[in-house]
Design a protein around this motif. Structure first.
Motif, short mmCIF file in Angstrom:
data_model
loop_
_atom_site.label_atom_id
_atom_site.label_comp_id
_atom_site.label_asym_id
_atom_site.label_seq_id
_atom_site.Cartn_x
_atom_site.Cartn_y
_atom_site.Cartn_z
N VAL A 221 -51.31 11.68 44.85
CA VAL A 221 -49.90 11.37 45.08
C VAL A 221 -49.79 10.14 45.97
O VAL A 221 -50.50 10.01 46.97
N ILE A 222 -48.90 9.23 45.59
CA ILE A 222 -48.55 8.07 46.39
C ILE A 222 -47.13 8.27 46.91
O ILE A 222 -46.24 8.65 46.14
N ALA A 223 -46.90 8.04 48.19
CA ALA A 223 -45.56 8.16 48.76
C ALA A 223 -44.90 6.79 48.83
O ALA A 223 -45.54 5.80 49.20
N LEU A 224 -43.63 6.72 48.46
CA LEU A 224 -42.85 5.50 48.62
C LEU A 224 -41.69 5.78 49.55
O LEU A 224 -40.88 6.69 49.29
N GLN B 291 -42.89 3.61 40.38
CA GLN B 291 -43.25 4.93 39.86
C GLN B 291 -43.91 4.83 38.49
O GLN B 291 -44.91 5.50 38.22
N ARG B 292 -43.36 3.99 37.62
CA ARG B 292 -43.95 3.84 36.29
C ARG B 292 -45.34 3.23 36.36
O ARG B 292 -46.25 3.63 35.63
N GLY B 293 -45.52 2.28 37.26
CA GLY B 293 -46.84 1.69 37.42
C GLY B 293 -47.86 2.67 37.97
O GLY B 293 -49.00 2.74 37.51
N ASN C 299 -51.74 8.76 38.83
CA ASN C 299 -51.23 9.34 40.06
C ASN C 299 -49.75 9.70 39.90
O ASN C 299 -49.10 9.30 38.94
N ALA C 300 -49.24 10.44 40.86
CA ALA C 300 -47.82 10.77 40.91
C ALA C 300 -47.20 10.08 42.12
O ALA C 300 -47.92 9.65 43.02
N SER D 95 -48.44 -1.20 42.06
CA SER D 95 -49.38 -0.23 41.49
C SER D 95 -50.77 -0.85 41.33
O SER D 95 -51.79 -0.19 41.57
N HIS D 96 -50.82 -2.13 40.97
CA HIS D 96 -52.10 -2.81 40.81
C HIS D 96 -52.84 -2.92 42.15
O HIS D 96 -54.04 -2.60 42.25
N VAL D 97 -52.12 -3.37 43.18
CA VAL D 97 -52.73 -3.54 44.49
C VAL D 97 -53.15 -2.18 45.07
O VAL D 97 -54.24 -2.04 45.63
#
Length: 348
Positions: free
Chosen positions: A80-83, A101-103, A109-110, A319-321
């Motif tokens: 999971v990634i938090a934004l 989110q789409r990336g 990941n979510a 998302s790439h970074v």
């Protein structure tokens, strides 16, 4: 508690909920649960290709999903990634969040979204909560300086800053546009149109993005001999309500300027409403220029000239970074600057 006891508890919980268990997968594939676990966790050289195919077929047929809590604890990291966003009501921030989110989803990941409302206490509370959930990384769309942010940078998971630079000294990557150059471009556009009596309703000085936008505009105007008088400069929150409220203060302090540079599009919406109430024609009496090219403009403000920020590309770059950081890449650029453009419509 032993690993065996933990697995037994997770299996019992799965059975109680009616979900397939790792034991069900093992029986269907004709292998042990240990073999299923090794295959699903990608442990190399522990099973033949034929065995792996049988296990995957059983997983697909049963609709089995591994219990992530146990896997997160074993790796001390979740998928999971938090934004953290400063205002999820703002369509500009919401569109960036959607693109991010789409990336992130494309990398397996979510993403979880936290709305800090520009509040330092809320930001620190979310940072600590996300760290306790073992998120793999944190993306900050509008960070403010707080003790929790400093701790996160010092010893937390990977961090990426978007749109607004980190407010403390940090090697964490930043992704955004050159806000100073964009503000200067608006000033040059005003000057080319012959607008010299100009004003600025700029965003909070605590925000690097807002501060640099205003400074670029101010400096370019001054360089052309059209410096902004103090009464022509008003700081706003990044909201429609603030743009509306502070435009009254602007007009009361120095009368109506010929053109106004706004720190974002919602501020411009509020100013436009005030102009309508005072019977000022836009752009004949007052020209208005926004910033961000909020996605709502196409439907609700097709008249607004503004600085276009490439939202989709921001999402892709984040998302790439982040993926590179999670892979341990030490050559990630500290600063990724994306191109901006001026979108000229009827307001200026």
């Amino acid at each position: 508690m032993t690993d065996t006891s933990s697995k037994r508890r997770r299996n019992n919980a799965a059975r109680a909920s009616g979900s397939p268990t790792i034991g069900d997968v093992a029986r269907s594939a004709g292998v042990s649960t240990a073999t299923v676990s090794r295959i699903l966790n990608g442990v190399p050289n522990k099973a033949s290709e034929e065995t792996a195919r049988r296990v995957q077929a059983a997983v697909d047929a049963l609709g089995y999903r591994p219990v992530q809590a146990g896997r997160s604890l074993s790796r001390m990291r979740s998928a999971v990634i938090a934004l953290l966003t400063p205002d999820n009501r703002n369509a500009f921030y919401a569109s960036i969040a959607d693109a991010v989110q789409r990336g992130i989803s494309a990398t397996g990941n979510a993403m979880t979204l936290c709305n800090t409302r520009e509040d330092p206490v809320s930001q620190d509370a979310y940072i600590e909560e996300m760290r306790s959930h073992l998120v793999s990384g944190i993306v900050l769309l509008g960070a403010v300086r707080t003790p929790g942010l400093e701790r996160l940078i010092a010893d937390g998971p990977p961090v990426v800053f978007v749109n607004r630079k980190c407010p403390v000294d940090s090697p964490s990557p930043f992704i955004g546009i050159d806000n100073y150059a964009a503000g200067a471009d608006v000033a040059r556009y005003f000057l080319d149109k012959g607008y010299r009596d100009c004003a600025a309703l700029h965003g909070p000085s605590s925000s690097s993005a807002s501060r640099e936008r205003f400074e670029g505009f101010r400096d370019a105007m001054a360089a052309a001999g059209a410096a902004l008088p103090i009464e022509r400069v008003v700081e706003c929150d990044l909201t429609i309500e603030s743009g509306y409220r502070e435009s009254r203060r602007l007009f009361e302090r120095g009368g109506a300027p010929r053109a106004v540079f706004c720190g974002n599009d919602p501020i411009a919406y509020g100013l436009h409403r005030r102009c309508q109430e005072l019977d000022f024609a836009v752009p004949d009496d007052i020209a208005i220029f926004g910033f961000d090219d909020n996605p709502l403009n196409e439907w609700l403000a097709p008249w607004l000239s503004t600085v276009h920020v490439p939202l989709e590309e921001l999402g892709r770059q984040v998302s790439h970074v982040m993926s590179r950081l999670l892979d341990g890449d030490t050559a990630v650029p500290v600063r990724t600057v994306l191109p901006h453009t001026l979108t000229i419509r009827s307001s200026a």
